[in-house]
Design an enzyme around this catalytic site. Structure first.
Site, PDB file in Angstrom:
ATOM      1  N   ASP A   9     107.281 -14.634  -4.994  1.00 51.53           N
ATOM      2  CA  ASP A   9     107.025 -15.541  -6.507  1.00 51.53           C
ATOM      3  C   ASP A   9     108.913 -15.528  -6.373  1.00 51.53           C
ATOM      4  OD1 ASP A   9     106.176 -15.974  -9.751  1.00 51.53           O
ATOM      5  OD2 ASP A   9     107.943 -16.421  -8.428  1.00 51.53           O
ATOM      6  N   ASP A 103     105.686 -21.731  -6.421  1.00 51.13           N
ATOM      7  CA  ASP A 103     106.073 -20.762  -5.783  1.00 51.13           C
ATOM      8  C   ASP A 103     105.554 -18.837  -5.801  1.00 51.13           C
ATOM      9  OD1 ASP A 103     106.357 -19.395  -8.409  1.00 51.13           O
ATOM     10  OD2 ASP A 103     108.398 -19.403  -8.374  1.00 51.13           O
ATOM     11  N   GLU A 104     103.899 -19.084  -6.024  1.00 52.34           N
ATOM     12  CA  GLU A 104     103.596 -17.982  -6.530  1.00 52.34           C
ATOM     13  C   GLU A 104     102.646 -17.949  -5.086  1.00 52.34           C
ATOM     14  OE1 GLU A 104     102.833 -17.374 -10.106  1.00 52.34           O
ATOM     15  OE2 GLU A 104     100.877 -15.772  -9.644  1.00 52.34           O
TER      16      GLU A 104
HETATM   17  P1  TTP Z   1     108.152 -19.125 -12.119  1.00 48.47           P
HETATM   18  O1  TTP Z   1     107.918 -18.048 -11.105  1.00 48.47           O
HETATM   19  O2  TTP Z   1     107.355 -19.172 -13.282  1.00 48.47           O
HETATM   20  O3  TTP Z   1     109.509 -18.641 -12.867  1.00 48.47           O
HETATM   21  P2  TTP Z   1     110.824 -19.360 -11.744  1.00 48.47           P
HETATM   22  O4  TTP Z   1     110.057 -19.183 -10.258  1.00 48.47           O
HETATM   23  O5  TTP Z   1     112.056 -20.902 -12.256  1.00 48.47           O
HETATM   24  O6  TTP Z   1     111.336 -17.880 -12.261  1.00 48.47           O
HETATM   25  P3  TTP Z   1     111.074 -16.423 -11.679  1.00 48.47           P
HETATM   26  O7  TTP Z   1     112.699 -15.762 -10.860  1.00 48.47           O
HETATM   27  O8  TTP Z   1     110.687 -16.186 -12.895  1.00 48.47           O
HETATM   28  O9  TTP Z   1     110.076 -16.559 -11.463  1.00 48.47           O
HETATM   29  O10 TTP Z   1     107.013 -20.584 -12.477  1.00 48.47           O
HETATM   30  C1  TTP Z   1     107.798 -21.079 -10.719  1.00 48.47           C
HETATM   31  C2  TTP Z   1     108.193 -23.289 -11.033  1.00 48.47           C
HETATM   32  O11 TTP Z   1     107.236 -24.069 -11.630  1.00 48.47           O
HETATM   33  C3  TTP Z   1     110.070 -22.573 -12.040  1.00 48.47           C
HETATM   34  O12 TTP Z   1     111.392 -23.025 -11.327  1.00 48.47           O
HETATM   35  C4  TTP Z   1     109.751 -24.066 -12.757  1.00 48.47           C
HETATM   36  C5  TTP Z   1     108.149 -24.678 -13.022  1.00 48.47           C
HETATM   37  N1  TTP Z   1     107.619 -23.812 -14.571  1.00 48.47           N
HETATM   38  C6  TTP Z   1     107.795 -25.443 -14.784  1.00 48.47           C
HETATM   39  O13 TTP Z   1     107.618 -26.325 -14.922  1.00 48.47           O
HETATM   40  N2  TTP Z   1     107.354 -24.827 -16.542  1.00 48.47           N
HETATM   41  C7  TTP Z   1     106.907 -23.556 -17.043  1.00 48.47           C
HETATM   42  O14 TTP Z   1     106.710 -23.551 -18.661  1.00 48.47           O
HETATM   43  C8  TTP Z   1     107.419 -22.412 -15.891  1.00 48.47           C
HETATM   44  C9  TTP Z   1     106.713 -21.730 -15.666  1.00 48.47           C
HETATM   45  C10 TTP Z   1     107.733 -22.517 -13.689  1.00 48.47           C
HETATM   46 MG    MG Z   2     109.235 -17.870  -9.272  1.00 45.76          MG
END
Ligand code: TTP
Ligand code: MG
Length: 349
Positions: A9, A103-104
């Site tokens: 992730d 991203d996961e």
């Molecule tokens: P995430 O992997 O949930 O968050 P992240 O990568 O920003 O942070 P982390 O380090 O905790 O993994 O989500 C991936 C992307 O998806 C994030 O950068 C932006 C988008 N996203 C949104 O647009 N709205 C949301 O509510 C969430 C949770 C994510």
């Molecule tokens: Mg992320």
């Protein structure tokens, strides 16, 4: 046999890409989205998270919590581009990839001989060196635990959960960490005095079915004991098989470059065979010391997985590459992929 699963992730993904593309934003509290008054935060950098800002928060709230936050508009096309570069790297490890979001992903690396920790370190380094952002990786023997592990040391984290860690690692966790339990259910549980997985472990399946309904009770009963039999459903299809590297020192030595690419070609034709695929085109990619990048390809007349045929083609391609400048990165890939069986059938047709 226990499986070997990775959950990967990217860290603060959209915000990290904004910081990558605009170095002035590095180390600053960057908030993506929420640029209008009625907007919502998509994500924010870890610098902004210190102030309590998070995804889905209103921009008004985010501004209140973090008055010096830098609000930027998102660039979805760019995020998709970076995401596919990351998935190309993941495909160099395995094709057993289930993409969960931009991203996961989960990777099933059970069949690989290398140590899972070494594979995770390799992915982290390649993502950092080739793209310039960080990724967190969890290692375990099922999806639930791998996901839990990737969240453990975020950002830039790596964490492994083994069977011996169960149940100690699970007992103190808040119920919200159980994959499949949402915020509403967690709040309900809190209302009846159940806060941690340890609290939930006191209940048998029958009691759990009063809380979660019969269909979900067994799944949750197992999950809080570290049991999760969901398999990886492959969603991410690869279009090419490739490998590349940034040299520790820039070089003009054609034979050295050839040796490195030769090892890579051997590995990728091997992977091609193992996945029962054939390819037609070999491409050499070169990035010079001044970051100018070129690719040179050669297509064979028919599909094959033969190392010898591709080696001959790759050598020809490499001979044609100019080396007036030093090279910082070299790579080789095979594309124009076809299923072996499909190809055999079409020959008979
Ligand atoms: P995430 O992997 O949930 O968050 P992240 O990568 O920003 O942070 P982390 O380090 O905790 O993994 O989500 C991936 C992307 O998806 C994030 O950068 C932006 C988008 N996203 C949104 O647009 N709205 C949301 O509510 C969430 C949770 C994510
Ligand atoms: Mg992320």
């Amino acid at each position: 046999m226990k499986k070997k699963i990775l959950h990967v992730d990217l860290d603060a993904f959209f915000a990290s890409v904004e910081q990558l593309d605009n170095p002035k934003l590095k180390g600053k509290p960057v908030i993506v989205g929420g640029t209008s008054k009625r907007g919502v935060v998509a994500t924010c950098s870890y610098e902004a998270r210190k102030y309590g800002v998070h995804s889905a928060m209103s921009s008004v709230m985010a501004h209140k919590l973090c008055p010096n936050g830098i609000f930027v508009r998102g660039h979805m096309e760019r995020y998709k581009e970076i995401s596919s570069q990351v998935f190309e790297i993941l495909h160099e490890v395995t094709d057993s990839i289930q993409q969960m979001s931009i991203d996961e992903a989960y990777l099933d690396i059970t069949d690989l001989d290398e140590d899972p920790h070494d594979i995770a370190v390799w992915i982290k380094e390649e993502v950092k060196n080739r793209i310039g952002i960080t990724i967190s990786i969890g290692i375990s023997y099922n999806k639930f635990l791998a996901k839990l592990a990737s969240d453990w040391n975020k950002p830039d984290g790596i964490f492994k959960i083994t069977e011996e860690d169960i149940p100690d690692i699970l007992i103190p966790l808040p119920v919200l960490k159980v994959h499949g339990l949402g915020k509403k259910t967690a709040a309900k549980l809190n209302n009846i005095g159940i806060f941690t997985i340890g609290d939930l472990l006191q209940y048998d399946i029958k009691s759990l079915s009063y809380i979660f309904g019969q269909s979900r009770a067994e799944e949750i009963y197992n999950r809080i004991r570290g049991i999760d039999n969901r398999s990886i459903k492959v969603t991410s299809i690869r279009k090419s098989y490739g490998r590349e590297t940034t040299f520790s020192e820039d070089t003009k030595d054609r034979e050295y470059i050839r040796e490195v690419l030769d090892i890579y070609l051997l590995k990728i034709t091997d992977r091609l065979k193992k996945s029962n695929k054939l390819a037609k085109t070999v491409t050499v990619k070169i990035k010079y010391e001044d970051f100018e990048q070129i690719t040179r390809s050669h297509s064979l007349t028919s599909y094959t997985s033969s190392y010898d045929l591709f080696k001959e083609a790759m050598d020809l391609v490499l001979d044609g590459v100019e080396l007036k400048k030093k090279v910082r990165l070299a790579g080789v890939s095979l594309s124009n992929i076809s299923d072996s069986e499909h190809y055999q059938m079409s020959i008979f047709d």
